[in-house]
Design an enzyme around this catalytic site. Structure first.
Site, mmCIF file in Angstrom:
data_model
loop_
_atom_site.group_PDB
_atom_site.id
_atom_site.type_symbol
_atom_site.label_atom_id
_atom_site.label_comp_id
_atom_site.label_asym_id
_atom_site.label_seq_id
_atom_site.Cartn_x
_atom_site.Cartn_y
_atom_site.Cartn_z
ATOM 1 N N SER A 2 5.971 -40.062 -21.634
ATOM 2 C CA SER A 2 4.923 -41.008 -22.025
ATOM 3 C C SER A 2 3.523 -40.585 -21.594
ATOM 4 O O SER A 2 2.540 -41.196 -22.024
ATOM 5 C CB SER A 2 5.236 -42.390 -21.448
ATOM 6 O OG SER A 2 6.419 -42.902 -22.021
ATOM 7 N N GLU A 18 -6.748 19.087 14.384
ATOM 8 C CA GLU A 18 -6.892 19.457 12.979
ATOM 9 C C GLU A 18 -8.006 20.463 12.727
ATOM 10 O O GLU A 18 -7.921 21.267 11.804
ATOM 11 C CB GLU A 18 -7.158 18.195 12.132
ATOM 12 C CG GLU A 18 -5.981 17.240 12.020
ATOM 13 C CD GLU A 18 -4.870 17.783 11.137
ATOM 14 O OE1 GLU A 18 -5.141 18.653 10.290
ATOM 15 O OE2 GLU A 18 -3.708 17.349 11.305
#
Length: 684
Positions: free
Chosen positions: A378, A105
């Site tokens: 309940s 690069e």
């Protein structure tokens, strides 16, 4: 470090003013050859450099990083990201990858000052010969600038953008060491397949860390940033291998490897292996993490949550989470079994320590623990009990428990079945979960007071003031029930549920910290009186299966036709709620492993299995004592359904014949409540 490397790094010294350098180099590259004179060029460049981003800001070059979510005991639960990136130090990246990137690069990376004049001239000539863009001249530093601070301009191919890039690259090189810049680049650049940075790339293509790459593997990765989609080794192995040969050739030419190393690496086959990233980046406690994501998105912007590199420390205890999953999935382990949710909270601070929100997050992301709301049956009687105690009714006060009960509503009577056969104390009615007694009780004290009590204790769902809420007709979540019952465990102090304890940003600064504040929702006397009654539900009531050999209290719940089975219970250290049912359709649970789907039969055993394991190392402590409330009712007899609620109790029934309370030694199973009355029938 090689002598060649040391020589090239010594060359990186000095430099003149950046702006003048840009103008001179741009001129050399023939970018401004059409302009007449240096003064004009200087003016044009100054114009192009207007409105630059603040490249000196500490956040200027910040890239997206995943948010990491940890349990309270330090276990990584998840990584949240839009860009799969794992920042690693320079020493954790293979030297072969560093050398390969530089060779292919930017071969003069260690000798230039941010831009490469030789590369610019060569690129210009190549492009002139080709009649188009044949090759670029961007250095590693320029590429890093383009991918970070100028990312919003990266698709701009104008000279202006190029000059801005060069200017910031030169500035960056004045402040950063070469190795630091290379490390920033290697942690930023895109390698394809959703992998950003060297560590993610190594995991994506070879299922290993960036420091473990072989020469051949490093060369393959080094070649990908040029064209990650076109060179993708999964989709184009031939192209990727051809590019690998180019990288190895460049490394040989630049003296990074020997001929022998070059030939051996070239001969290696392409051996790809993808590391398995769990769905959504979640490793453990999927439903809890999903809840945490919602909490984070309510506190921070979405971009911060998924790109900001946060470190999130949650309240989850990974061991208790495992115990919870074992209790749920070990109990409901057959095809066709119902679903289950479990939430466990430390009532002393509201911390959620365990959460089971479903069977398989990959197949169903609906969180039954937080999003799923079902009739508590309940289990909601606890709020009626507390409201009655607050009205001054003593636990030994008798209530008419005969069946059926015809409750006046101002319209059609509300008919309730499931009685005791006669008068029964409020204490015994709770232990035996007598529907008719609680239906008459809520009529007497008022549904508004019960709804308000539930809200104070931690039920966040809006509860309408209908008489039928006494039997659990309104849907609530498992999280709410665990939170509300926890209020009794702490002598009336309620702490809101907490999932996130602390959040650090990418710089390890605290940006959020939960500071739980308890609120005295009930008096200590009322909470302790309720707990004494609810302890009896476990020791001699409908929840004997929840007896864990230490002081505990709770209440069972079963909705109409056994569609929902609940148990919510607590000790001084933990408050846990369990729901069992079918989430997609409300299917009656007439048999679960051969057992009728009562809360005390299918939910309570799961609760007990979890609590035994979760509290195994905790001391056996009883609830903190508080003196009894000052009860207003002198009589032990309550009104029947034929008497409207009044400020004073009804007259005592005749002495003969004296009603006989239902024996409480062997109470009946938790009976399912009747369906709620038609809309408009209940009296608010």
């Amino acid at each position: 470090m090689s002598s060649r490397r040391r020589r090239t790094r010594r060359m990186h010294r000095g430099g003149t003013r950046v702006l003048a350098r840009v103008v001179g180099l741009v001129a050399l590259a023939a970018l401004l050859v059409t302009l007449a004179g240096g003064a004009v060029a200087y003016g044009v460049v100054r114009t192009w450099l207007k409105d630059l981003p603040d490249y000196e800001s500490p956040n200027a070059f910040r890239v997206a990083q995943p948010t990491k979510i940890y349990s309270a005991d330090g276990v990584l639960l998840a990584r949240l990201f839009l860009e799969n990136r794992r920042i690693v130090p320079f020493d954790s990246i293979s030297q072969n990858l560093k050398d390969g990137i530089v060779a292919v690069e930017d071969e003069r990376f260690y000798s230039h000052h941010g831009i490469d004049p030789t590369g610019i001239i060569r690129s210009a000539l190549a492009n002139l010969v080709a009649g188009g863009v044949a090759e670029g001249a961007s250095t590693i530093t320029q590429q890093y600038v383009r991918n970070t601070v100028l990312s919003y301009e990266q698709f701009d191919i104008s000279y202006a953008r190029k000059v801005r890039e060069i200017f910031i690259a030169l500035k960056l090189e004045e402040k950063r060491d070469k190795d630091e810049i290379l490390n920033l680049y290697l942690n930023t650049v895109y390698f394809g397949e959703g992998a950003y940075g060297a560590e993610a790339a190594a995991n994506t293509y070879f299922a290993k860390g960036a420091d473990d790459l072989t020469l051949a593997e490093a060369a393959l990765l080094a070649g990908l940033p040029q064209a990650p989609s076109r060179l993708d080794p999964y989709g184009n192995p031939e192209g990727a291998l051809a590019r690998r040969r180019e990288v190895l050739g460049a490394m040989l030419e630049n003296g990074y490897i020997t001929q022998q190393e070059h030939d051996a690496a070239n001969a290696e086959p392409l051996a790809l292996k993808r590391a398995k990233e769990p769905e959504g980046g979640i490793y453990l406690a999927h439903y809890f993490v999903a809840h945490v994501k919602k909490v984070l998105q309510a506190e921070f912007d979405q971009s911060v949550v998924f790109r900001g590199g946060l470190k999130v420390y949650t309240t989850l205890d990974s061991k208790k989470q495992k115990y919870a999953e074992n209790a749920v999935f070990g109990s409901l382990n057959r095809p066709g079994d119902p679903d289950c949710s479990l939430v466990s909270i430390d009532p002393r601070n509201g911390h959620i320590v365990a959460m089971v929100g479903g069977r398989d997050f990959s197949k169903n992301k609906f969180n039954l623990a937080t999003q799923g709301k079902r009739q508590p049956g309940s289990a909601f009687k606890t709020f009626v009990l507390v409201a009655a105690l607050e009205q001054g009714m003593p636990p030994n006060r008798y209530i008419d428990g005969s069946s059926p009960a015809h409750i006046k509503t101002g319209g059609r009577p509300w008919v309730v079945s499931g009685g005791s056969g006669g008068h029964i104390t409020m204490d015994a009615a709770t232990r035996a979960s007598v529907n008719t007694a609680f239906a008459r009780l809520i009529k007497e004290i008022g549904a508004e007071k019960v709804a308000t009590t539930a809200k104070r204790m931690g039920i966040t769902t809006k509860i309408p003031a209908y008489l039928s809420i006494a039997l659990g007709s309104q849907n609530v979540s498992t999280l709410e029930m665990a939170s509300a019952y926890g209020t009794l465990a702490t002598n009336g102090v309620h702490y809101p549920p907490v999932a996130v304890a602390k959040v650090l940003d990418a710089d390890d600064q605290i940006v959020f910290e939960a500071k739980p504040k308890g609120r005295q929702a009930l008096s200590a006397s009322i909470a302790y009186a309720a707990t004494r009654i609810l302890k009896g539900v476990i020791t001699g009531g409908t929840a004997r299966a929840a007896n864990i050999g230490r002081p505990a209290a709770g209440k069972t719940g079963t909705s109409q036709d056994h569609r929902d089975a609940w148990f919510a219970g607590y000790t001084p250290q933990l408050s846990t709620a369990v729901w069992v049912g079918y989430y997609q359709k409300e299917i009656p649970m007439y048999t679960v492993h051969g057992i009728r789907g009562y809360g005390g039969k299918v939910a309570a055993p799961i609760w007990a299995k979890y609590m035994r394991a979760a509290l195994a190392t905790e001391p056996k402590v009883d609830f903190k004592y508080a003196p009894s409330p000052k009860y207003k009712w002198k009589s032990s007899w309550a009104a029947t359904e034929t008497v409207e609620p009044t400020a004073t109790p009804a007259p005592k029934p005749p002495a003969k014949p004296k009603p006989t309370p239902t024996p409480t030694v062997t109470p009946p199973p938790d009976p399912p409540p009747p369906p709620p009355p038609p809309t408009g029938t209940p009296t608010p």
